[in-house]
Structures are given as C-alpha cells and as structure tokens.
Scaffold this active site. Structure first.
Site, mmCIF file in Angstrom:
data_model
loop_
_atom_site.group_PDB
_atom_site.id
_atom_site.type_symbol
_atom_site.label_atom_id
_atom_site.label_comp_id
_atom_site.label_asym_id
_atom_site.label_seq_id
_atom_site.Cartn_x
_atom_site.Cartn_y
_atom_site.Cartn_z
ATOM 1 N N LEU A 109 43.564 -35.147 43.563
ATOM 2 C CA LEU A 109 42.896 -35.060 44.857
ATOM 3 C C LEU A 109 42.550 -36.486 45.248
ATOM 4 O O LEU A 109 41.996 -37.232 44.428
ATOM 5 C CB LEU A 109 41.620 -34.221 44.770
ATOM 6 C CG LEU A 109 41.788 -32.721 44.534
ATOM 7 C CD1 LEU A 109 40.422 -32.060 44.364
ATOM 8 C CD2 LEU A 109 42.557 -32.062 45.659
ATOM 9 N N ASP A 110 42.894 -36.882 46.468
ATOM 10 C CA ASP A 110 42.559 -38.252 46.849
ATOM 11 C C ASP A 110 41.041 -38.420 46.891
ATOM 12 O O ASP A 110 40.282 -37.453 46.873
ATOM 13 C CB ASP A 110 43.235 -38.664 48.164
ATOM 14 C CG ASP A 110 42.783 -37.849 49.355
ATOM 15 O OD1 ASP A 110 41.567 -37.834 49.628
ATOM 16 O OD2 ASP A 110 43.631 -37.246 50.036
ATOM 17 N N THR A 111 40.608 -39.655 46.938
ATOM 18 C CA THR A 111 39.187 -39.960 46.752
ATOM 19 C C THR A 111 38.289 -39.199 47.720
ATOM 20 O O THR A 111 37.226 -38.700 47.348
ATOM 21 C CB THR A 111 38.956 -41.477 46.897
ATOM 22 O OG1 THR A 111 39.801 -42.159 45.962
ATOM 23 C CG2 THR A 111 37.514 -41.842 46.612
#
Length: 245
Positions: A109-111
């Site tokens: 999951l991106d930041t």
C-alpha cells in the site's frame, strides 16, 4: 493420499482446529459432513496427515496446524509499506507484535493509502497471494475530489486505458456524493502500482483518500487503525483454496 494406518485421528484434528469437540466432530463425520482430499468420510477412526491432507467441513477448508504467523494490520495513513527504513520513517514494523520471526507483507500500500495489509512468515503463501495469476480480489473505499456524475461512473465500470494498458474493475459502487467529493467502493483483481489512483486520475477525479477494506475473503471490519489480528480459521482456509496450496 493419506496413510490410514498412521497419522492423527480425524476427529482429533477437527477438535484441535476448533471446529467442534471430539464427540461433536464424530457426529459430523457420521452425518457425512466431512471430506478428506475430496472424498466424504463417514467411518470413525480415519487417520489423516493434517499437514498434507485437505480437510473440509460443510465444504469449508480446515487449514493445517499453524506453523506460521498470518496477521492482518489496519495500516495507518502515512506509514511506509516496508519492515525498516534507513531514514527512520514509520514502517509496518512499528505496528506489529514483537517477534523473532521475519514477516513479509503481502503486496504493498503506498504511503498515503491506509487499510488492510496481510503479513506472514510463510514465504510461499505470501508469494502466491501477491501473484496476479491467482486473481485474488481486493476492495477499496475511495474518496475522490469533485462530484462524479453517472456517465463517469459508467466509464469506470466499463474500464479505462492507462499508459501501461487497460484496466477494468470488477465492481464500482457509489456510496455517497457530497458538495465537493464522491465516495466509492471499488473492487478489482489488478495489482499494478497505484492502480486505483491512476484510474481516478484518468477520469478527472483525483483521489483524496484511499483505504483497502478487503483481500479476498479477509475483511477489515472493525479492526482499529494501527491494530493487528490473526487471520481466522475460515479466512485462512478460504485463502489457501484461492491460491491452491
């Protein structure tokens, strides 16, 4: 095929898995509700290898005894999907129970994306679950900028073409529209980088907030942000079926 002269009695395996007491498990066997390797078992005392044999009750897979950890984390926004960071930023490891085991996160999951992420020390399980060939569906709640009209919703449902090829979601559902935002539920099998954000950019509605709510049968439910839990027996059994382990 299990060796019926060795192994563990089937009712003992079911009891150890938390399905029912030994006596209740014997009744389930009598009723023809238990399968071993695709065949219904009705005789008492059948011995099985719980690590190798596929056991089902009422059609639901009973996973083998746990030799590994399988955790669900509700990842907070702003946390990096790595186990350590040389720059000292907050990572997944900051939210996990202390363990000597090396855990893998399944997918990324991106930041700025929050929500469900699975972690395990079972490398083969992690590899298969992340591999696109098994087509495990992922679901998201997506808040986008602007009020999305029905025509744009239809366009999303039919699929859009991105710079690395077309993408067609399994489901797009309108949850609500506000004065300057729209909330959607989006489900898809795709695993390409930032795929949901790029889909929304393509239709002119950039993502304001994104949360993954499900991976296959595993749902975030009421798990608080930053907390973990173990996969349930039913969740793990269903995932093992999906990735053919």
């Amino acid at each position: 095929m299990s060796d019926e002269t060795e192994g563990v009695r089937l009712q003992k395996v079911l009891a150890a898995a938390g399905v029912a007491s030994r006596r209740a498990s014997e009744i389930m066997i009598d009723e023809g509700r238990v399968e071993v390797n695709g065949k219904i078992v009705t005789e008492q005392g059948r011995r099985v290898n719980p690590d190798r044999d596929q056991i089902r009750v009422d059609g639901s897979r009973i996973p083998p005894p746990r030799r590994h950890m399988y955790l669900v984390l509700n990842k907070p926004r702003g946390v990096i999907s790595t186990m350590d960071d040389p720059e000292g930023r907050t990572t997944l490891a900051d939210y996990l129970p202390r363990t000597k085991e090396r855990l893998f996160h399944v997918g990324r999951l991106d930041t700025e994306t929050e929500g469900l992420i699975i972690l395990t020390n079972d490398g083969e399980f992690a590899h298969r679950l992340a591999h696109p060939s098994y087509e495990v569906r992922k679901s998201y709640h997506v808040q986008v900028a602007g009020v999305m009209d029905n025509r744009t919703l239809k366009r999303l449902e039919k699929g859009v073409t991105l710079d690395d090829g077309p993408v067609k979601p399994d489901k797009v559902k309108l949850i609500s529209r506000g004065q300057d935002r729209t909330l959607l539920q989006v489900s898809l099998h795709e695993g390409r980088n930032r795929i949901v954000r790029r889909m929304m950019d393509a239709v002119g509605h950039p993502v304001d907030r994104l949360a993954r709510t499900a991976i296959g049968p595993v749902r975030l439910g009421n798990l608080p942000v930053g907390e973990t839990r173990e996969l349930s027996r039913d969740e793990l059994g269903a995932l093992l079926d999906m990735i053919r382990m």
